[in-house]
Design a protein around this motif. Structure first.
Motif, mmCIF file in Angstrom:
data_model
loop_
_atom_site.group_PDB
_atom_site.id
_atom_site.type_symbol
_atom_site.label_atom_id
_atom_site.label_comp_id
_atom_site.label_asym_id
_atom_site.label_seq_id
_atom_site.Cartn_x
_atom_site.Cartn_y
_atom_site.Cartn_z
ATOM 1 N N ARG A 94 0.855 -1.193 0.000
ATOM 2 C CA ARG A 94 0.000 0.000 0.000
ATOM 3 C C ARG A 94 0.882 1.231 0.000
ATOM 4 O O ARG A 94 1.809 1.315 0.804
ATOM 5 C CB ARG A 94 -0.836 0.000 1.290
ATOM 6 N N ASP A 95 0.620 2.173 -0.883
ATOM 7 C CA ASP A 95 1.363 3.447 -0.916
ATOM 8 C C ASP A 95 2.878 3.242 -0.863
ATOM 9 O O ASP A 95 3.577 3.951 -0.143
ATOM 10 C CB ASP A 95 0.943 4.355 0.259
ATOM 11 N N GLY A 96 3.353 2.273 -1.606
ATOM 12 C CA GLY A 96 4.804 2.076 -1.698
ATOM 13 C C GLY A 96 5.425 1.369 -0.508
ATOM 14 O O GLY A 96 6.647 1.329 -0.385
ATOM 15 N N TYR A 146 2.983 -3.719 4.306
ATOM 16 C CA TYR A 146 2.377 -3.728 5.634
ATOM 17 C C TYR A 146 2.316 -5.151 6.161
ATOM 18 O O TYR A 146 1.705 -6.013 5.530
ATOM 19 C CB TYR A 146 0.965 -3.129 5.596
ATOM 20 N N LYS A 196 12.123 10.469 7.933
ATOM 21 C CA LYS A 196 11.793 9.770 6.695
ATOM 22 C C LYS A 196 12.770 10.064 5.559
ATOM 23 O O LYS A 196 12.902 9.258 4.647
ATOM 24 C CB LYS A 196 10.346 10.052 6.270
ATOM 25 N N ASN A 256 7.436 3.920 11.320
ATOM 26 C CA ASN A 256 7.031 2.692 10.624
ATOM 27 C C ASN A 256 6.208 1.710 11.463
ATOM 28 O O ASN A 256 5.845 0.653 10.968
ATOM 29 C CB ASN A 256 8.255 1.945 10.075
ATOM 30 N N ASN A 313 -0.329 -1.917 12.047
ATOM 31 C CA ASN A 313 0.037 -1.374 10.729
ATOM 32 C C ASN A 313 1.533 -1.113 10.563
ATOM 33 O O ASN A 313 1.938 -0.132 9.929
ATOM 34 C CB ASN A 313 -0.766 -0.097 10.432
ATOM 35 N N HIS A 325 5.018 -1.224 8.923
ATOM 36 C CA HIS A 325 5.314 -1.255 7.490
ATOM 37 C C HIS A 325 6.762 -0.886 7.207
ATOM 38 O O HIS A 325 7.479 -0.403 8.087
ATOM 39 C CB HIS A 325 4.369 -0.313 6.734
ATOM 40 N N TYR A 371 8.962 0.808 3.784
ATOM 41 C CA TYR A 371 8.863 1.342 2.428
ATOM 42 C C TYR A 371 9.777 0.577 1.475
ATOM 43 O O TYR A 371 10.944 0.334 1.797
ATOM 44 C CB TYR A 371 9.207 2.836 2.410
#
Ligand SMILES: [Zn+2]
Length: 465
Positions: free
Chosen positions: A112-114, A117, A190, A430, A436, A438, A440
Motif C-alpha cells: 500500500r502506498d509504496g 504492511y 523519513k 514505521n 500497521n 510497514h 517502504y
C-alpha cells in the motif's frame, strides 16, 4: 572514487526488486511471535527459511538450539586476510494485537502506498532481509564476496534473547569477527538515514515496602498507623529533584562519561523540533533534566522512571483502609560507563538510608543491560556513512538511540568485536511493535544498495581498482 562502479548493483536491485519484495512477503507470512509459546512451528519455519536462503548463497551452516527458539548460524569463508563480518538479525516478532486496528491482516503482507504492511516488516525481518538480498546482488555482480561472513539470526530478541546469550558463550571461539553489523534500529526521519553510534543500557527493579502486619481500618487506626503508600510516595519523591530534573541518588552520575562538545554540537544541528514533538505527544511542553536539549535528554543522558506503583485499595468505590504494603516498579536508562549492577546497588543503599524506623523494604533486581557505544572515529563507521550516502543519496546522521537492545551489548562485549555498525533502515514512524507496521520498498532498495557499496568498501575492492 568511480561511482559508476556501483551502477551495476543498483540496476540489478531495480531489476530484482519485484522478486525481492515477493520473497520478503513469504518471510513475513510466517507468524513468529516469540512471546506466544504456541508458535513453535512458526519459529522453526522462520529459521529454516533463513537457512535455505543462505545455503542458496553457498553459506554453510545449520540450526542450533540453546534452550528456546532455534538459532541460525551460517558462514562463508573467503580468506584469512579478509575481514570477518558478523551479521545479526532476529526473525521473531511482537504480538499482533490489537488486531482490529490493523487495516490489513498482520500476517498477510499487503502493498500500500509504496510500503509493505505486515508484522515484522520493519522490526526486524524486513531490515535483516536487506542483508540477504545485498549478498545475493553482490555475488551476482562480482561473482564472489571477498569477505568472511557469519550470519547469526535468533528468534527471541523480543523476549530477551536468552538462548542466544547461552549460545554466544558456548560458541565464542567460532564467532571471532572484526565488524559487527546490525539493522534493528531506525533512520533519523523519513528523509535522513542514520548510523546509530550507541544505545542506552537499563536497570529495572521493584521495591516493596511493608509498614505493619496488615491493612488497617482508617477510623480505628487512622492517626496512629504508618501508611505504606505514604512512605513509598515520600521515598519516590526524594529520588529526583523536581526543579532541575537531577536524580538525587548518590553515585548515580559517578560513571557517566562526558560527551564531547563536538558530538553535542552535531546533535544541536539535527534541529529536533521540541514544540512539534510535545504537540504530537499531547503535552504543552517537554520535561526533563535542566541544562540539556531534548535530543540529549533522550539519548546521551541517563534517566529514571517510575513505571508503575500500587498499594491499598484500587477497586471501584471507596474502602477506608490504611495500606500495610506499597510497591513500585522503577527503571533507569543508563549511558556509558554506568553499570546496571552498580546503579542497582546505589538505589538499594538509597532506599535503606531513607526508610523510617520499622519499615521493611524488599528491593528486587528485575533485569539490566549495559550501554553500548561505537567509536565515532572508527574508519569502518566512516565507510558505512559513505556507503549510505551513496545508497540513499543523502548523508546519514550519527545518532545515539535512547533505547536498549540487550543483545547488541552482549554480542559486542562477549565477542569483543572492535567495530560495530548499526545501520537502521526503517523510518521512526514505521510502527514497530504497533498496528500497521510497514517498511517502504524505496527504503528497502536504498538499504540493499548501501550494503552492496559497503561490502565493496570493506573488502577493499575500491582500492584495488
Ligand atoms: Zn527488533
Amino acid at each position: 572514487m568511480d561511482k559508476t562502479n556501483h551502477t551495476e548493483f543498483f540496476e540489478d536491485i531495480d531489476r530484482c526488486s519485484g522478486r525481492y519484495v515477493e520473497e520478503l512477503c513469504d518471510f513475513l507470512r510466517i507468524p513468529g511471535v516469540s512471546s506466544d509459546s504456541g508458535r513453535g512451528r512458526a519459529m522453526e519455519e522462520s529459521a529454516e527459511w533463513i537457512l535455505e536462503k543462505l545455503r542458496a548463497l553457498d553459506f554453510r551452516g545449520g540450526i542450533h538450539f540453546a534452550g528456546g527458539s532455534p538459532i541460525v548460524m551460517a558462514r562463508q569463508e573467503y580468506s584469512r586476510s579478509a575481514p570477518t563480518l558478523l551479521i545479526y538479525g532476529h526473525y521473531d516478532v511482537q504480538p499482533e494485537d490489537p488486531l482490529d486496528e490493523w487495516k490489513s491482516p498482520p500476517f498477510e503482507p499487503t502493498l500500500r502506498d509504496g510500503a509493505i504492511y505486515a508484522r515484522g516488516a520493519n522490526d526486524d525481518k524486513g531490515q535483516f532481509y536487506t542483508y540477504l538480498k545485498a549478498l545475493e546482488t553482490y555475488k551476482r555482480i562480482r561473482g564472489v564476496i571477498p569477505l568472511n561472513l557469519i550470519v547469526l539470526a535468533e528468534g527471541e530478541e523480543e523476549i530477551g534473547s536468552k538462548s542466544l546469550m547461552h549460545f554466544l558463550n558456548q560458541k565464542k571461539d567460532q564467532l571471532h569477527s572484526d565488524i559487527f553489523l546490525v539493522s534493528d534500529s531506525s533512520m533519523l526521519s523519513k528523509d535522513i538515514p542514520a548510523v546509530t553510534c550507541g544505545f542506552r543500557g537499563i536497570v529495572s527493579f521493584e521495591i516493596t515496602l511493608q509498614t505493619m502486619a496488615k491493612d488497617l481500618h482508617s477510623g480505628l487506626f487512622g492517626g496512629i498507623a504508618l501508611n505504606a503508600a505514604e512512605v513509598l510516595s515520600d521515598l519516590l519523591a526524594k529520588l529526583k529533584d523536581s526543579g532541575s530534573g537531577k536524580i538525587l541518588v548518590p553515585g548515580f552520575y559517578e560513571d557517566v562519561r562526558p560527551v564531547a562538545e563536538q558530538e553535542r554540537r552535531a546533535m544541536e544541528q539535527l534541529n529536533y523540533d521540541e514544540a512539534a514533538v510535545a504537540k504530537s505527544l499531547g503535552m504543552t511542553k517537554l520535561s526533563g533534566e535542566r541544562g540539556y536539549s531534548a535530543m540529549e535528554r533522550k539519548s546521551i543522558r541517563p534517566t529514571l522512571d517510575i513505571n508503575g506503583m500500587w498499594s491499598g485499595f484500587t477497586g471501584e468505590g471507596s474502602k477506608t483502609v490504611i495500606p500495610a504494603r506499597a510497591s513500585a516498579k522503577i527503571s533507569a536508562r543508563l549511558v556509558p560507563d554506568q553499570q546496571p549492577d552498580l546503579i542497582f546497588q546505589c538505589f538499594k543503599d538509597f532506599v535503606a538510608g531513607h526508610l523510617p524506623a520499622g519499615v521493611k523494604a524488599d528491593v528486587r533486581y528485575l533485569f539490566g543491560a549495559m550501554p553500548v557505544l561505537a567509536e565515532i572515529d572508527d574508519p569502518n563507521v566512516r565507510l558505512a556513512a559513505e556507503s549510505i550516502e551513496e545508497g540513499f543519496g543523502v548523508a546519514p546522521a550519527f545518532i545515539r538511540s535512547g533505547g536498549t537492545i540487550h543483545i547488541i551489548s552482549e554480542i559486542k562485549n562477549t565477542l569483543k568485536i572492535p567495530s560495530m555498525l548499526i545501520l537502521g533502515w526503517g523510518r521512526p514512524e514505521n510502527g514497530s511493535h504497533s498496528p500497521n507496521e510497514h517498511f517502504y520498498i524505496s527504503d528497502f532498495q536504498k538499504a540493499v544498495r548501501s550494503l552492496c557499496v559497503l561490502f565493496d568498501k570493506l573488502s577493499g575492492h575500491e582500492e584495488k581498482r
